[in-house]
Design a protein around this motif. Structure first.
Motif, PDB file in Angstrom:
ATOM      1  N   LEU A   1       0.838  -1.203   0.000  1.00  0.00           N
ATOM      2  CA  LEU A   1       0.000   0.000   0.000  1.00  0.00           C
ATOM      3  C   LEU A   1       0.872   1.252   0.000  1.00  0.00           C
ATOM      4  CD1 LEU A   1      -2.779   1.381   0.240  1.00  0.00           C
ATOM      5  CD2 LEU A   1      -2.618   1.091   2.712  1.00  0.00           C
ATOM      6  N   GLN A   2       2.006   1.184   0.719  1.00  0.00           N
ATOM      7  CA  GLN A   2       2.929   2.328   0.760  1.00  0.00           C
ATOM      8  C   GLN A   2       3.378   2.734  -0.646  1.00  0.00           C
ATOM      9  OE1 GLN A   2       3.585   4.100   3.463  1.00  0.00           O
ATOM     10  NE2 GLN A   2       4.843   5.500   2.263  1.00  0.00           N
ATOM     11  N   GLN A   3       3.763   1.741  -1.451  1.00  0.00           N
ATOM     12  CA  GLN A   3       4.217   2.046  -2.812  1.00  0.00           C
ATOM     13  C   GLN A   3       3.102   2.664  -3.653  1.00  0.00           C
ATOM     14  OE1 GLN A   3       5.896  -2.152  -3.052  1.00  0.00           O
ATOM     15  NE2 GLN A   3       7.013  -1.190  -4.721  1.00  0.00           N
TER      16      GLN A   3
ATOM     17  N   LEU B   1       0.493   4.303  -2.567  1.00  0.00           N
ATOM     18  CA  LEU B   1       0.184   5.660  -2.105  1.00  0.00           C
ATOM     19  C   LEU B   1       1.253   6.655  -2.543  1.00  0.00           C
ATOM     20  CD1 LEU B   1      -1.306   5.268   1.471  1.00  0.00           C
ATOM     21  CD2 LEU B   1      -2.441   5.966  -0.632  1.00  0.00           C
ATOM     22  N   GLU B   2       2.521   6.233  -2.506  1.00  0.00           N
ATOM     23  CA  GLU B   2       3.590   7.135  -2.954  1.00  0.00           C
ATOM     24  C   GLU B   2       3.424   7.466  -4.440  1.00  0.00           C
ATOM     25  OE1 GLU B   2       7.303   5.357  -1.704  1.00  0.00           O
ATOM     26  OE2 GLU B   2       6.809   5.667   0.409  1.00  0.00           O
TER      27      GLU B   2
ATOM     28  N   VAL C   1       0.049   9.850  -4.554  1.00  0.00           N
ATOM     29  CA  VAL C   1       0.023  11.131  -3.841  1.00  0.00           C
ATOM     30  C   VAL C   1       0.368  12.280  -4.797  1.00  0.00           C
ATOM     31  CG1 VAL C   1       2.416  11.226  -3.040  1.00  0.00           C
ATOM     32  CG2 VAL C   1       0.613  12.229  -1.638  1.00  0.00           C
ATOM     33  N   ASP C   2       1.023  11.967  -5.886  1.00  0.00           N
ATOM     34  CA  ASP C   2       1.357  13.015  -6.852  1.00  0.00           C
ATOM     35  C   ASP C   2       0.133  13.332  -7.708  1.00  0.00           C
ATOM     36  OD1 ASP C   2       3.900  14.354  -8.378  1.00  0.00           O
ATOM     37  OD2 ASP C   2       2.272  13.810  -9.754  1.00  0.00           O
ATOM     38  N   PRO C   3      -0.250  14.621  -7.766  1.00  0.00           N
ATOM     39  CA  PRO C   3      -1.488  14.960  -8.487  1.00  0.00           C
ATOM     40  C   PRO C   3      -1.433  14.664  -9.988  1.00  0.00           C
ATOM     41  CG  PRO C   3      -0.383  16.943  -7.658  1.00  0.00           C
ATOM     42  CD  PRO C   3       0.332  15.779  -7.065  1.00  0.00           C
TER      43      PRO C   3
ATOM     44  N   ARG D   1      -1.991  10.991 -10.257  1.00  0.00           N
ATOM     45  CA  ARG D   1      -3.395  10.675  -9.956  1.00  0.00           C
ATOM     46  C   ARG D   1      -4.281  11.078 -11.129  1.00  0.00           C
ATOM     47  NH1 ARG D   1      -3.124  12.914  -5.453  1.00  0.00           N
ATOM     48  NH2 ARG D   1      -4.741  14.504  -5.517  1.00  0.00           N
TER      49      ARG D   1
ATOM     50  N   LEU E   1      -9.681   1.134  -3.233  1.00  0.00           N
ATOM     51  CA  LEU E   1      -8.680   2.196  -3.332  1.00  0.00           C
ATOM     52  C   LEU E   1      -8.883   3.075  -4.571  1.00  0.00           C
ATOM     53  CD1 LEU E   1      -5.164   2.344  -2.187  1.00  0.00           C
ATOM     54  CD2 LEU E   1      -5.396   2.650  -4.629  1.00  0.00           C
TER      55      LEU E   1
ATOM     56  N   ALA F   1     -11.950   5.196  -4.222  1.00  0.00           N
ATOM     57  CA  ALA F   1     -11.822   6.278  -3.240  1.00  0.00           C
ATOM     58  C   ALA F   1     -10.901   7.396  -3.739  1.00  0.00           C
ATOM     59  CB  ALA F   1     -11.298   5.735  -1.912  1.00  0.00           C
ATOM     60  N   LEU F   2      -9.867   7.028  -4.507  1.00  0.00           N
ATOM     61  CA  LEU F   2      -8.854   8.037  -4.841  1.00  0.00           C
ATOM     62  C   LEU F   2      -8.962   8.640  -6.228  1.00  0.00           C
ATOM     63  CD1 LEU F   2      -5.594   6.697  -3.216  1.00  0.00           C
ATOM     64  CD2 LEU F   2      -7.488   7.953  -2.222  1.00  0.00           C
TER      65      LEU F   2
ATOM     66  N   GLU G   1     -11.961  15.936  -6.746  1.00  0.00           N
ATOM     67  CA  GLU G   1     -10.759  16.047  -5.909  1.00  0.00           C
ATOM     68  C   GLU G   1     -10.997  16.856  -4.633  1.00  0.00           C
ATOM     69  OE1 GLU G   1      -7.212  15.244  -6.293  1.00  0.00           O
ATOM     70  OE2 GLU G   1      -8.005  13.634  -7.498  1.00  0.00           O
TER      71      GLU G   1
ATOM     72  N   ALA H   1     -10.434   2.086   2.580  1.00  0.00           N
ATOM     73  CA  ALA H   1      -9.429   1.609   1.620  1.00  0.00           C
ATOM     74  C   ALA H   1      -8.007   1.737   2.161  1.00  0.00           C
ATOM     75  CB  ALA H   1      -9.551   2.369   0.304  1.00  0.00           C
TER      76      ALA H   1
ATOM     77  N   GLU I   1      -1.595  -3.931   5.300  1.00  0.00           N
ATOM     78  CA  GLU I   1      -0.810  -2.996   4.498  1.00  0.00           C
ATOM     79  C   GLU I   1      -0.223  -3.605   3.223  1.00  0.00           C
ATOM     80  OE1 GLU I   1       0.487   0.397   4.982  1.00  0.00           O
ATOM     81  OE2 GLU I   1      -1.302   0.641   6.177  1.00  0.00           O
TER      82      GLU I   1
END
Lengths: 118, 118
Positions: A24-26, A28-29, A32-34, A37, A102, A105-106, A111, B105, B111
Motif C-alpha cells: 500500500l505504501q508504494q 500511495l507514494e 500522492v502526486d497529483p 493521480r 482504493l 476512493a482516490l 478532488e 481503503a 498494508e
C-alpha cells in the motif's frame, strides 16, 4: 494472460511487477502526486487504454514519461507499444483485488474544494 | 456540536479545519506517511479516542507530536485535553462524508506484503 505476457516481450518496456508484491505504501507514494493521480483518473474514466500523448498533462514530455514510469513500477498501469505509440492500461482488476476500494476512493471522485476551483 | 466547540476552546489546541475545506491532496499527503497512517489505523480500529502516548510509534515524542499536528491540520483527527493528556479522535463521519471509502481503503486493511513482513 498469454496476450499480456506477449505485450511485455517488447524490449522497449521493462517487465511489470506482480501487483500482489506491491505494498500500500508504494501505491500511495505513486498516487500522492497529483499528475500521476490525474493519469490514473483519466484511464479509470475512459475505460480503455490510452496512448501517453492523449492524456493532457501540465508537465514536459520527459517529466510525463517519469510519471508513467512510477505508475508502472507501482503496479498501477501496464504499458505496451502499438507501432510507435506507447499505450497505457489501468490494471484495474488486479488493483481492485489487492487494494479493495482504493481506486474508487482516490480516482473515481472529484478532488475536493481545492481541485474543484481549478 | 456545542460539546465539540467547547473542546476546541482549550488554548493548548488550535482550531480544527472544516473537513469540507480539505482537498484529497491534503488528505493523501497526510496519509502517505506510514507513521501517520498507523496513528489513523489505531484510532480506526479502537473505535474510541486515544491519548497520544497510548499509540505505540517508532519515533521520538517530538516527531510524534509533529505527525499528530499534520493529521489535525488535514482534518483527519480532532484533539482535546483531558487534564494533561492530549486525546485524539478520528473524525470518521466527517471524513467518510467528504471522502467516501477512503478510510476503509487506506487504514482498515492489511498494508500488503511489505508491511505484512514487519
Amino acid at each position: 494472460m498469454a496476450a499480456t505476457r506477449q505485450k511485455n516481450k517488447d524490449a522497449r518496456i521493462p517487465a511489470h511487477p506482480d501487483v500482489r508484491t506491491i505494498s500500500l505504501q508504494q501505491v500511495l507514494e505513486a498516487l500522492v502526486d497529483p499528475v500521476r493521480r490525474h493519469i490514473v483518473s483519466a484511464l479509470y474514466a475512459s475505460h480503455e487504454d490510452l496512448a501517453c500523448g492523449t492524456i493532457d498533462l501540465p508537465v514536459s514530455k520527459s517529466t510525463a514519461t517519469h510519471h508513467f514510469h512510477v505508475l508502472r513500477e507501482a503496479g498501477l498501469i501496464r504499458q505496451y507499444y502499438v507501432g510507435t505509440s506507447r499505450m497505457n492500461a489501468l490494471r484495474r482488476d488486479e488493483i481492485d483485488e489487492a487494494f479493495p476500494g482504493l481506486l474508487r476512493a482516490l480516482v473515481a471522485r472529484p478532488e475536493g474544494p481545492s481541485a474543484g476551483d481549478a
